[in-house]
Design a protein around this motif. Structure first.
Motif, PDB file in Angstrom:
ATOM      1  N   CYS A  42     -18.244  -6.169   6.551  1.00 15.75           N
ATOM      2  CA  CYS A  42     -18.476  -6.793   7.803  1.00 15.75           C
ATOM      3  C   CYS A  42     -17.020  -6.392   8.362  1.00 15.75           C
ATOM      4  O   CYS A  42     -16.049  -5.642   7.708  1.00 15.75           O
ATOM      5  N   THR A  44     -14.963  -7.944   9.928  1.00 15.87           N
ATOM      6  CA  THR A  44     -13.525  -8.587   9.650  1.00 15.87           C
ATOM      7  C   THR A  44     -13.116  -7.923   8.379  1.00 15.87           C
ATOM      8  O   THR A  44     -11.723  -7.869   8.195  1.00 15.87           O
ATOM      9  N   HIS A  64     -17.125 -10.738   2.084  1.00 16.63           N
ATOM     10  CA  HIS A  64     -17.662 -11.857   2.030  1.00 16.63           C
ATOM     11  C   HIS A  64     -18.967 -12.003   2.460  1.00 16.63           C
ATOM     12  O   HIS A  64     -19.631 -13.072   2.962  1.00 16.63           O
ATOM     13  N   CYS A  90     -18.340 -16.672   3.528  1.00 16.58           N
ATOM     14  CA  CYS A  90     -17.077 -16.539   3.839  1.00 16.58           C
ATOM     15  C   CYS A  90     -16.009 -17.112   3.344  1.00 16.58           C
ATOM     16  O   CYS A  90     -14.752 -16.899   3.490  1.00 16.58           O
ATOM     17  N   CYS A 159     -23.043 -13.569   6.068  1.00 14.47           N
ATOM     18  CA  CYS A 159     -21.609 -13.786   7.104  1.00 14.47           C
ATOM     19  C   CYS A 159     -22.508 -13.474   8.503  1.00 14.47           C
ATOM     20  O   CYS A 159     -22.485 -14.263   9.332  1.00 14.47           O
ATOM     21  N   ARG A 339     -25.951  -2.432   8.924  1.00 12.90           N
ATOM     22  CA  ARG A 339     -24.960  -2.884   8.460  1.00 12.90           C
ATOM     23  C   ARG A 339     -24.730  -2.153   6.884  1.00 12.90           C
ATOM     24  O   ARG A 339     -25.723  -1.521   6.413  1.00 12.90           O
TER      25      ARG A 339
END
Ligand SMILES: [Zn+2]
Ligand SMILES: [Zn+2]
Length: 349
Positions: A42, A44, A64, A90, A159, A339
């Motif tokens: 991700c 993040t 996550h 997450c 996520c 992804r």
């Protein structure tokens, strides 16, 4: 008894990933030990590894978006059995007693939700995420991956899936409603698929037309390349809901102008700089600017069941552990379709 897992870890800001041995805690009565199959990357993770949101706790093992198989359960665990295909998103702990937790919004726990990695948990240990062969998680925070779902493609739903599903549900995406998705990356492409499956008219708002064919394949009814200024005049007031999935600042006044009366724009990305727009962009047409952050456990399970029922999941590139550093750069450059998911079996060597 603690168990040893193999994990990817960054020892300090700016260092590349290294492979380490990581101790996972002995099972508490409500814990589940998961043998991880896939871990999604991700955006993040990149922000955290690079301390872009303030100083991260190092060493860090991110991840996550986790899918794997239950390997062992604690004495009190009834919801999960050895061999089940499960997921972790997450966060991995919350008080489960406060108003937010009772409302099924554990992510907003008043005691403080415990993130899946790089956060000190209620027991004083720093959490380590899914770029690892195993993880131990409290059973409440483990969801079921529905039968028949491809585990690699399901991974980003933990996520990216819930982050887009929750605001689409909350703001009524469905037949007769026009939904725009700004940015068609990891988050956005899943948002397009879910909004289309909900029956909304879906429009991709991407900078260039490079992803137009993919957008249509994902279920979008239209695709607008926003590098053309004319788009904002030609389509003013046409949208009921816009999801902003972009992690950088965009010209919000222009996008708000696309919303019709009572329309809502939901911020899902997290740029490090402050957001800016003029008050009239909201006053006119009674528009709203909202935020949303993942979703609770019950809603995460609902999202997974919805995706299974509509036969949708993320579009992924499965990579090995030694490609993660390169993929971080590719993700930042917007070069991944759509992804990246780590095949965790490549970590054990
Ligand atoms: Zn995420
Ligand atoms: Zn709580």
């Amino acid at each position: 008894m603690t168990t040893t897992s193999t994990a990817l870890s960054v020892p300090k800001n700016g260092a590349p990933f290294e492979t380490i041995e990581l101790e996972r805690r002995a099972l508490r009565p409500d814990d589940v030990r998961i043998k991880i199959a896939f871990a999604g990357i991700c955006h993040t993770d990149i922000h955290q590894v690079r301390s872009e949101w303030g100083e991260t706790i190092y060493p860090i093992t991110p991840g996550h978006e986790i899918v794997g198989t239950v390997a062992e359960v604690g004495a009190q665990v009834a919801r999960h059995r050895v061999g089940d295909l499960v997921g972790v998103g997450c966060f991995v702990d919350a008080c489960l007693e406060c108003a937010a937790c009772k409302d099924g919004e554990e992510q907003f726990c008043e005691k403080g939700v415990v993130a899946t990695y790089a956060q000190e948990d209620y027991h004083g240990e720093v959490t380590k995420g899914g770029y690892s062969t195993e993880v131990v998680v409290r059973d409440h925070f483990v969801v079921k991956i529905p039968d028949g779902m491809d585990p690699a493609a399901a991974t980003p739903l933990l996520c990216a899936g819930i982050t887009t599903y929750a605001p689409l549900r909350r703001y009524g995406a469905g037949p007769g409603r026009t939904v725009g998705v700004i940015g068609m990356g990891g988050l956005g492409h899943v948002g397009v698929k879910i909004a289309a499956a909900m029956g909304a008219e879906v429009v991709v708002l991407s900078r260039t037309d490079a992803k137009e064919q993919d957008g249509k394949t994902f279920g979008a009814d239209a695709y607008l390349a926003t590098e053309s200024e004319a788009v904002f005049g030609d389509h003013a007031g046409e949208f009921d809901l816009i999801l902003n999935t972009v992690g950088a600042a965009v010209d919000l006044d222009s996008y708000l102008g696309l919303l019709g009366r009572g329309g809502t724009m939901v911020n899902l990305g997290a740029p490090s700089e402050s957001l800016e727009f003029g008050a009239f962009s909201l006053l006119m047409m009674r528009r709203q600017y909202a935020g949303s952050m993942v979703g609770g456990l019950a809603e995460t399970q609902e999202m997974l069941d919805f995706c299974a029922e509509h036969d949708i999941a993320a579009t992924v590139e499965v990579i090995s552990g030694d490609q993660v550093d390169d993929y971080y750069d590719k993700i930042v450059d917007g070069d991944v379709r759509y992804r990246a998911v780590i095949d965790v079996s490549t970590l054990a060597g």
